[in-house]
Design an enzyme around this catalytic site. Structure first.
Site, PDB file in Angstrom:
ATOM      1  CD  GLU A  21      -2.778  -1.039   2.518  1.00  0.00           C
ATOM      2  OE1 GLU A  21      -3.975  -0.733   2.397  1.00  0.00           O
ATOM      3  OE2 GLU A  21      -2.231  -1.296   3.614  1.00  0.00           O
ATOM      4  CE1 TYR A  53     -19.265  22.322  -7.082  1.00  0.00           C
ATOM      5  CE2 TYR A  53     -20.876  23.448  -5.707  1.00  0.00           C
ATOM      6  CZ  TYR A  53     -20.446  23.045  -6.962  1.00  0.00           C
ATOM      7  OH  TYR A  53     -21.176  23.351  -8.073  1.00  0.00           O
ATOM      8  N   PRO A 163     -12.347  36.862  47.741  1.00  0.00           N
ATOM      9  CG  PRO A 163     -10.978  36.337  49.542  1.00  0.00           C
ATOM     10  CD  PRO A 163     -11.491  37.498  48.752  1.00  0.00           C
ATOM     11  CG  PHE A 172      -9.393  35.617  43.237  1.00  0.00           C
ATOM     12  CD1 PHE A 172      -8.717  34.722  42.425  1.00  0.00           C
ATOM     13  CD2 PHE A 172      -9.551  35.309  44.585  1.00  0.00           C
ATOM     14  CE1 PHE A 172      -8.215  33.541  42.936  1.00  0.00           C
ATOM     15  CE2 PHE A 172      -9.053  34.135  45.107  1.00  0.00           C
ATOM     16  CZ  PHE A 172      -8.383  33.240  44.281  1.00  0.00           C
ATOM     17  CB  ILE A 195      -2.658  27.948  29.790  1.00  0.00           C
ATOM     18  CG1 ILE A 195      -2.677  27.707  28.275  1.00  0.00           C
ATOM     19  CG2 ILE A 195      -2.595  29.449  30.079  1.00  0.00           C
ATOM     20  CD1 ILE A 195      -3.900  28.264  27.572  1.00  0.00           C
ATOM     21  NE  ARG A 201      -4.221  26.540  40.753  1.00  0.00           N
ATOM     22  CZ  ARG A 201      -5.479  26.331  40.353  1.00  0.00           C
ATOM     23  NH1 ARG A 201      -5.870  26.743  39.166  1.00  0.00           N
ATOM     24  NH2 ARG A 201      -6.333  25.739  41.153  1.00  0.00           N
ATOM     25  NE  ARG A 210      -7.345  29.956  43.062  1.00  0.00           N
ATOM     26  CZ  ARG A 210      -8.510  29.424  43.418  1.00  0.00           C
ATOM     27  NH1 ARG A 210      -9.297  28.882  42.515  1.00  0.00           N
ATOM     28  NH2 ARG A 210      -8.882  29.421  44.680  1.00  0.00           N
ATOM     29  CG  ASP A 213      -9.075  28.635  38.941  1.00  0.00           C
ATOM     30  OD1 ASP A 213      -8.822  27.519  38.449  1.00  0.00           O
ATOM     31  OD2 ASP A 213     -10.090  28.863  39.619  1.00  0.00           O
ATOM     32  CG  ASP A 215     -12.418  26.666  36.882  1.00  0.00           C
ATOM     33  OD1 ASP A 215     -11.685  25.656  36.897  1.00  0.00           O
ATOM     34  OD2 ASP A 215     -12.539  27.431  37.858  1.00  0.00           O
ATOM     35  CB  ILE A 230     -18.311  18.560  36.689  1.00  0.00           C
ATOM     36  CG1 ILE A 230     -17.974  17.292  37.469  1.00  0.00           C
ATOM     37  CG2 ILE A 230     -19.820  18.789  36.699  1.00  0.00           C
ATOM     38  CD1 ILE A 230     -18.401  17.330  38.925  1.00  0.00           C
ATOM     39  N   PRO A 232     -21.816  21.448  32.593  1.00  0.00           N
ATOM     40  CG  PRO A 232     -23.745  22.684  32.217  1.00  0.00           C
ATOM     41  CD  PRO A 232     -23.268  21.278  32.377  1.00  0.00           C
TER      42      PRO A 232
END
Length: 273
Positions: A21, A53, A163, A172, A195, A201, A210, A213, A215, A230, A232
């Site tokens: 191949e 296309y 915090p 923060f 990152i 971190r 920290r 952070d 999320d 987890i 949402p």
């Protein structure tokens, strides 16, 4: 969402596990369905306002000619990703690659693989309470922007907040970002951890100080519940430092469980205070 369809495009390549191949090559059949928007093209009747296309077919042919992989899975992953980068008008791609000449000692029509790629809208929250706070946040956004699997990045203003959880620490600087990504939720989480680690971190105290952070708050309509992730975000409806900056840039994003917009969640939280 409208679609452009390519069926049984014949291309030649040297993809395969076996030496024959790799040396002789073979014909591959490629099918793809491109989710695009016809709106502007239909009203202007102009080719430049849609995905051509013809160019898509030439791109696929060139990819097969210039690359050689052992596995069809690798071909599909690499080709679909490159197509999404090359043609920004494609919102979602379904791609199927078949080998009608695969070295299998029995009668068959073809063997193959299929893959789907999609630009998914994601919201993340971020924060820092170790100086230089603003520099950590800005550098993180620059790194996201530099990732080719992320596009259309919008960043909120930074807000200073008290915090949360562990209160014996400095204030923060928080914010939110919304973007589209080709990364799956776990892949995105891995990138965010890279990152964070590059920013130094350290995870010593839960909710503690920290440098950075990051999320994942929302990932389209997706729901994820694993040991590592987890989505949402479990507590975003109770966090003003998440909802306030996110409402600034994406008030209409919908929580897939509560079926409430970010704006509605923020108003509910404010009514409890």
């Amino acid at each position: 969402m409208e679609q452009i369809i390519v069926e049984e495009l014949q291309v030649y390549g040297h993809h395969g596990v076996y030496e024959q191949e790799k040396k002789d090559g073979q014909t591959f059949l490629v099918d793809c369905v491109l989710d695009v928007s016809f709106g502007e093209a239909a009203s202007t009747d102009a080719l430049e306002h849609t995905v051509d296309y013809g160019n898509v077919c030439l791109f696929i042919k060139k990819f097969f000619t210039e690359n050689a992989f052992d596995l069809l899975e690798t071909v599909a992953e690499s080709l679909s990703t490159e197509m999404m980068y090359a043609f920004p008008g494609i919102h979602k791609l379904w791609l199927k690659i078949r080998k009608p000449e695969a070295p299998i000692p029995m009668e068959f029509s073809a063997v193959g693989v299929a893959i789907t790629k999609e630009w998914t809208k994601v919201a993340i929250s971020f924060g820092s309470n170790i100086e230089p706070r603003e520099q950590y946040l800005t550098q993180a956004m620059e790194k996201l922007l530099a990732n080719p699997a992320i596009r259309n990045l919008t960043v909120s203003d930074y807000i200073e907040t008290e915090p949360y959880g562990y209160v014996e620490q400095d204030k923060f600087l928080n914010g939110a970002a919304v973007f589209e990504t080709l990364l799956q939720p776990q892949e995105l989480l891995d990138q965010l951890h890279v990152i964070e680690n590059e920013a130094g971190r350290e995870r010593t105290i839960r909710w503690g100080p920290r440098t950075l952070d990051l999320d994942i708050a929302l990932y389209g309509d997706c729901q994820v519940n694993t040991k590592d992730l987890i989505v949402p975000h479990l507590d975003m409806a109770n966090r003003g430092f998440v909802l306030e900056p996110l409402c600034q840039i994406a008030p209409g994003m919908v929580h897939p469980i509560y079926r409430l917009t970010v704006y509605d969640m923020l108003q509910r939280l404010r009514s409890k205070l």
